[in-house]
Design a protein around this motif. Structure first.
Motif, PDB file in Angstrom:
ATOM      1  N   ASN A  72      28.880   1.163 -29.111  1.00  0.00           N
ATOM      2  CA  ASN A  72      29.993   0.259 -29.468  1.00  0.00           C
ATOM      3  C   ASN A  72      30.076  -1.062 -28.334  1.00  0.00           C
ATOM      4  OD1 ASN A  72      30.849   1.723 -31.731  1.00  0.00           O
ATOM      5  ND2 ASN A  72      32.486   2.801 -30.746  1.00  0.00           N
ATOM      6  N   LYS A  99      27.016  -2.968 -28.933  1.00  0.00           N
ATOM      7  CA  LYS A  99      27.209  -4.169 -29.938  1.00  0.00           C
ATOM      8  C   LYS A  99      27.987  -5.199 -29.620  1.00  0.00           C
ATOM      9  CE  LYS A  99      28.536  -1.045 -32.983  1.00  0.00           C
ATOM     10  NZ  LYS A  99      28.943  -0.467 -34.368  1.00  0.00           N
ATOM     11  N   GLN A 146      27.025  -9.506 -29.267  1.00  0.00           N
ATOM     12  CA  GLN A 146      27.646 -10.477 -29.982  1.00  0.00           C
ATOM     13  C   GLN A 146      28.444 -11.415 -28.975  1.00  0.00           C
ATOM     14  OE1 GLN A 146      30.162  -8.376 -32.678  1.00  0.00           O
ATOM     15  NE2 GLN A 146      28.122  -7.755 -33.940  1.00  0.00           N
ATOM     16  N   LYS A 187      26.264   3.327 -40.461  1.00  0.00           N
ATOM     17  CA  LYS A 187      25.996   2.186 -39.875  1.00  0.00           C
ATOM     18  C   LYS A 187      25.692   0.854 -40.690  1.00  0.00           C
ATOM     19  CE  LYS A 187      26.933   4.592 -36.138  1.00  0.00           C
ATOM     20  NZ  LYS A 187      28.056   4.537 -35.267  1.00  0.00           N
ATOM     21  N   ASN A 221      29.978  -0.482 -42.251  1.00  0.00           N
ATOM     22  CA  ASN A 221      30.511  -1.073 -41.013  1.00  0.00           C
ATOM     23  C   ASN A 221      31.500  -0.051 -40.407  1.00  0.00           C
ATOM     24  OD1 ASN A 221      31.309  -2.583 -38.887  1.00  0.00           O
ATOM     25  ND2 ASN A 221      31.989  -4.216 -40.167  1.00  0.00           N
ATOM     26  N   ALA A 271      21.813  -0.230 -31.642  1.00  0.00           N
ATOM     27  CA  ALA A 271      22.735  -1.509 -31.494  1.00  0.00           C
ATOM     28  C   ALA A 271      21.971  -2.860 -31.930  1.00  0.00           C
ATOM     29  CB  ALA A 271      23.210  -1.519 -29.940  1.00  0.00           C
ATOM     30  N   GLU A 296      21.996  -3.008 -35.512  1.00  0.00           N
ATOM     31  CA  GLU A 296      23.396  -3.542 -36.282  1.00  0.00           C
ATOM     32  C   GLU A 296      23.851  -4.793 -36.090  1.00  0.00           C
ATOM     33  OE1 GLU A 296      26.324  -0.436 -36.975  1.00  0.00           O
ATOM     34  OE2 GLU A 296      25.803   0.735 -35.131  1.00  0.00           O
ATOM     35  N   THR A 297      23.215  -5.377 -34.922  1.00  0.00           N
ATOM     36  CA  THR A 297      23.787  -6.853 -34.646  1.00  0.00           C
ATOM     37  C   THR A 297      23.037  -7.790 -35.118  1.00  0.00           C
ATOM     38  OG1 THR A 297      22.695  -6.615 -32.567  1.00  0.00           O
ATOM     39  CG2 THR A 297      25.103  -6.078 -32.614  1.00  0.00           C
TER      40      THR A 297
END
Length: 316
Positions: free
Chosen positions: A27, A30, A34, A196, A201, A280, A283-284
């Protein structure tokens, strides 16, 4: 025998205690990708502590399925931990009690009870999430079976300890096209099974868009804590299977002494940290797929492992 029991207990403790930390690192990474500050690394532990100290509220319409599901979901990853190499490269005393198919069945059984518990309370959002989860599960299970077939064709076994010893015999075996394709397919399965992006999400709180998290909406207190902890352990167990069985046994203890087993903890943690960084980044870099696009994503995973099987057959 005594060392084997101690090693198994250490594996269980590692998965039990470090699973929330793995979730916290994921977490945090990620959010960093961002350009956000992100939660503390120990935030999952704070959340579990808070939930364990809250009262449990149970719907009057629920049955025994709703009450026992958190305990089943919590125990399933721990049972799988006894069957897979987490810290040792040599088999422990429970290694041959089930193979990768049996381990997958245990995780699938806990997922079935979680979906049944979501429907049990009569909450429409829980039933919606359960139906979506079962849709993903129905598509994921054939891919799991194809991965097991690919592994068994290569290593002549589906026992995790035998697979890592027979399959990873040389650098050429690691860079074989069929092997790399199986790894890619398994990474895609991890994204789907653990909710994921791009499949789901986990940080979203909109009920109509939830898939995996919608199953836990009705749980509170101890039940919610166990469900969240179980999800973290499931992610860590799947990462251990990918890294220690399908990728490389590097870092695992090869000598049968307690010092080597303890030394394997930071080494395996380093491998897991690298995989968390990759997850990560995935996912981003991607956006959440719409519900009707999820079968396309899992279909691509199925085609990937199917091509891996074809490549392996022709390479023989």
């Amino acid at each position: 025998m005594a060392l084997s029991i101690v090693s198994n207990l250490l594996q269980v403790l590692v998965v039990l205690l470090f699973a929330p930390l793995a979730k916290g690192v994921l977490n945090r990474l990620k959010e960093r990708f961002q350009s956000r500050r992100g939660p503390p690394l120990l935030q999952p532990y704070y959340d579990l502590w808070k939930l364990f100290h809250k009262d449990t509220v149970v719907s009057e319409h629920s049955s025994w399925v709703f009450r026992i599901t958190p305990y089943l979901a919590f125990m399933a990853p721990l049972v799988v931990t006894l069957l897979i190499p987490v810290l040792t490269a040599y088999p422990l005393f429970m290694a041959f009690m089930a193979d990768m198919v049996g381990a997958g069945f245990i995780l699938a059984l806990s997922g079935f009870f979680a979906s049944a518990a979501a429907i049990d309370t009569g909450n429409p959002y829980g039933a919606m999430g359960a139906s979506r989860t079962r849709m993903v599960g129905i598509l994921v299970e054939p891919i799991f079976m194809m991965i097991f077939f690919a592994v068994s064709f290569t290593a002549d076994s589906t026992i995790p300890y035998i697979v890592q010893q027979k399959w990873m015999t040389s650098i050429a075996a690691f860079f074989a096209p069929s092997h790399l394709l199986v790894i890619i397919a398994f990474v895609m399965i991890i994204l789907a099974e653990t909710g994921k992006i791009p499949v789901d999400n986990p940080s979203g709180d909109f009920e109509l868009a939830m898939i995996d998290e919608a199953k836990n909406l009705e749980y509170s207190g101890r039940g919610a804590a166990l469900m969240h902890w179980a999800g973290s352990m499931k992610l860590l167990v799947l990462m251990c299977v990918l890294l220690n069985v399908l990728v490389t046994p590097w870092g695992l203890a090869t000598r049968k002494d307690i010092t080597s087993v303890l030394l394997a903890i930071p080494l395996v943690g380093l491998k897991i940290l690298v995989l968390i960084f990759i997850l990560a980044l995935i996912e981003t870099s991607l956006s959440k797929l719409r519900l009707f696009r999820i079968p396309e994503f899992l279909g691509a995973a199925f085609v990937t492992v199917f091509v891996a099987l074809i490549v392996h057959v022709f390479s023989l």
